[in-house]
Motif scaffolding. Structure first.
Motif, PDB file in Angstrom:
ATOM      1  N   SER A  64       0.791  -1.260  -0.051  1.00 27.06           N
ATOM      2  CA  SER A  64       0.064  -0.024   0.039  1.00 27.06           C
ATOM      3  C   SER A  64       0.946   1.177  -0.046  1.00 27.06           C
ATOM      4  CB  SER A  64      -1.005   0.103   1.176  1.00 27.06           C
ATOM      5  OG  SER A  64      -1.816  -1.129   1.212  1.00 27.06           O
ATOM      6  N   GLY A  65       2.141   1.239  -0.798  1.00 24.50           N
ATOM      7  CA  GLY A  65       2.907   2.394  -0.793  1.00 24.50           C
ATOM      8  C   GLY A  65       2.891   2.887  -2.323  1.00 24.50           C
ATOM      9  N   TYR A  66       4.006   3.637  -2.529  1.00 20.12           N
ATOM     10  CA  TYR A  66       4.134   3.980  -4.137  1.00 20.12           C
ATOM     11  C   TYR A  66       5.516   4.124  -4.504  1.00 20.12           C
ATOM     12  CZ  TYR A  66       3.686   8.517  -2.366  1.00 20.12           C
ATOM     13  OH  TYR A  66       4.222   9.854  -1.584  1.00 20.12           O
ATOM     14  N   ILE A  67       5.790   4.154  -5.557  1.00 21.87           N
ATOM     15  CA  ILE A  67       7.007   4.771  -6.136  1.00 21.87           C
ATOM     16  C   ILE A  67       7.098   6.017  -6.759  1.00 21.87           C
ATOM     17  CG2 ILE A  67       8.941   4.135  -7.920  1.00 21.87           C
ATOM     18  CD1 ILE A  67       8.112   1.196  -7.860  1.00 21.87           C
ATOM     19  N   GLY A 148      16.013   2.468   5.519  1.00 22.51           N
ATOM     20  CA  GLY A 148      14.932   2.764   6.393  1.00 22.51           C
ATOM     21  C   GLY A 148      13.889   2.242   6.245  1.00 22.51           C
ATOM     22  N   TYR A 149      13.300   2.427   4.795  1.00 24.74           N
ATOM     23  CA  TYR A 149      12.075   1.479   4.484  1.00 24.74           C
ATOM     24  C   TYR A 149      12.085   0.186   4.704  1.00 24.74           C
ATOM     25  CZ  TYR A 149       9.811   6.036   2.578  1.00 24.74           C
ATOM     26  OH  TYR A 149       9.326   7.446   2.552  1.00 24.74           O
ATOM     27  N   PHE A 150      13.036  -0.485   4.299  1.00 24.41           N
ATOM     28  CA  PHE A 150      13.175  -1.805   4.510  1.00 24.41           C
ATOM     29  C   PHE A 150      13.084  -2.227   5.605  1.00 24.41           C
ATOM     30  CE2 PHE A 150      15.646  -5.995   4.644  1.00 24.41           C
ATOM     31  CZ  PHE A 150      14.910  -6.710   3.692  1.00 24.41           C
ATOM     32  N   MET A 151      13.701  -1.640   6.679  1.00 22.08           N
ATOM     33  CA  MET A 151      13.342  -1.843   8.301  1.00 22.08           C
ATOM     34  C   MET A 151      11.920  -1.835   8.683  1.00 22.08           C
ATOM     35  SD  MET A 151      16.919  -0.476  10.078  1.00 22.08           S
ATOM     36  CE  MET A 151      16.507  -1.146  11.735  1.00 22.08           C
ATOM     37  N   ILE A 152      11.523  -0.608   8.092  1.00 21.70           N
ATOM     38  CA  ILE A 152       9.990  -0.525   8.607  1.00 21.70           C
ATOM     39  C   ILE A 152       8.978  -1.434   7.976  1.00 21.70           C
ATOM     40  CG2 ILE A 152       8.017   1.160   8.325  1.00 21.70           C
ATOM     41  CD1 ILE A 152      10.130   1.768  10.585  1.00 21.70           C
ATOM     42  N   TYR A 157       5.298  -5.402   7.421  1.00 20.51           N
ATOM     43  CA  TYR A 157       4.722  -6.606   6.322  1.00 20.51           C
ATOM     44  C   TYR A 157       5.523  -7.718   6.440  1.00 20.51           C
ATOM     45  CZ  TYR A 157       2.416  -1.703   4.284  1.00 20.51           C
ATOM     46  OH  TYR A 157       1.871  -0.942   4.267  1.00 20.51           O
ATOM     47  N   GLY A 158       6.388  -7.672   7.114  1.00 24.06           N
ATOM     48  CA  GLY A 158       7.407  -9.066   6.915  1.00 24.06           C
ATOM     49  C   GLY A 158       8.328  -9.066   5.971  1.00 24.06           C
ATOM     50  N   ALA A 162       8.772  -6.632   2.444  1.00 18.68           N
ATOM     51  CA  ALA A 162       9.805  -5.724   2.581  1.00 18.68           C
ATOM     52  C   ALA A 162      10.681  -5.586   1.306  1.00 18.68           C
ATOM     53  CB  ALA A 162      10.857  -5.798   3.737  1.00 18.68           C
ATOM     54  N   VAL A 163      10.990  -7.204   0.830  1.00 16.27           N
ATOM     55  CA  VAL A 163      11.842  -7.459  -0.314  1.00 16.27           C
ATOM     56  C   VAL A 163      11.086  -6.884  -1.563  1.00 16.27           C
ATOM     57  CG1 VAL A 163      12.826  -9.401  -1.569  1.00 16.27           C
ATOM     58  CG2 VAL A 163      12.956  -9.365   0.817  1.00 16.27           C
TER      59      VAL A 163
END
Length: 200
Positions: A64-67, A148-152, A157-158, A162-163
Motif C-alpha cells: 500500500s505504498g508507491y514509487i 530505512g524503508y526496508f526496516m519499517i 509487512y514481514g 519488504a523485499v
C-alpha cells in the motif's frame, strides 16, 4: 545477518532517529526557523519536494505504498541549501505528499527517513562539493532511504513485503542520485555565491 538482528528493533530505531531529527531541527537549529530567509526557504523547498513527489506515483499494492521521483528533489535541495533545509524539506515535504495523496499511514515514517536522507546529503556536500563528494553523499543518502524503508516494511509487512519494495526504492534512490545530485552539482557550481548568501 545484521538486518535480521536489527529488524525486531525497527520501531525503536525509527523512534530514536525521529527524536534526534526533531531535536536537530527545532532545538539545535531553531534560530534558522526564526529568520525570514530560513522560514521562506524551508517552506518553498518543502512545497517543491511535495509537488515533485506527487507528480509521478506508481502504486505498490503489496505494501500500500508507491514509487515516486521525490528523492530527486530531496537530494537537489540538500546539495544546494545544506543539511538543515535539506532535512526539513526532505522530511516535511515528502510527508506532506503522503498525506495529500492518501498515503497518510506512511507519513510518519517518510518524515523521518526522507529527513535523514536530506540531512546526510546536505551535511556532506556542505563540507565539500566536488563531483565525487556529491556522488558519494547522494549514494549514502539513497542507501539510508532504502534501508530505512526496508526496516519499517519488515516490521509492518514481514520479509516478503519488504523485499518486494526494495527494487522500487532503489529506483527512487538512483533517480535522486542522477537527477538531484547531478543537477544540484551543476547548479551549485554556476551560482555558488548566490547559494552561499542564502545558506542558513
Amino acid at each position: 545477518m545484521a538486518i535480521e538482528t536489527m529488524a525486531p528493533y525497527a520501531k525503536w530505531i525509527i523512534i530514536a532517529v525521529a527524536i534526534l531529527y526533531f531535536a536537530y531541527l527545532f532545538i539545535l537549529k531553531k534560530k534558522i526557523f526564526e529568520a525570514a530567509v530560513g522560514v521562506a526557504l524551508s517552506g518553498v523547498m518543502a512545497a517543491l519536494v511535495a509537488v515533485v513527489t506527487m507528480a509521478i506515483q506508481i502504486p505498490t499494492p503489496l505494501t500500500s505504498g508507491y514509487i515516486n521521483v521525490g528523492d530527486s528533489m530531496v537530494m537537489l535541495v540538500a546539495v544546494l541549501f545544506g543539511p538543515t533545509i535539506g532535512a526539513f524539506a526532505g522530511g516535511f515535504g515528502s510527508g506532506m505528499a503522503d498525506i495529500i495523496t492518501g498515503y497518510a499511514h506512511w507519513a510518519p515514517f517518510t518524515l523521518v527517513i526522507k529527513g535523514v536522507e536530506g540531512f546526510v546529503v546536505g551535511y556532506i556536500t556542505s563540507k565539500k562539493d566536488d563531483f565525487t563528494t556529491v556522488l558519494l553523499a547522494t549514494i549514502l543518502g539513497g542507501a539510508l532511504m532504502v534501508l530505512g524503508y526496508f526496516m519499517i516494511e519488515i516490521y509492518v509487512y514481514g520479509w516478503g513485503g519488504a523485499v518486494a519494495e526494495v527494487p522500487g526504492n532503489i529506483l527512487q534512490a538512483v533517480t535522486g542520485i542522477v537527477v538531484g545530485g547531478g543537477v544540484g552539482h551543476v547548479i551549485k557550481r554556476r551560482i555558488k555565491d548566490v547559494l552561499i548568501s542564502l545558506r542558513v
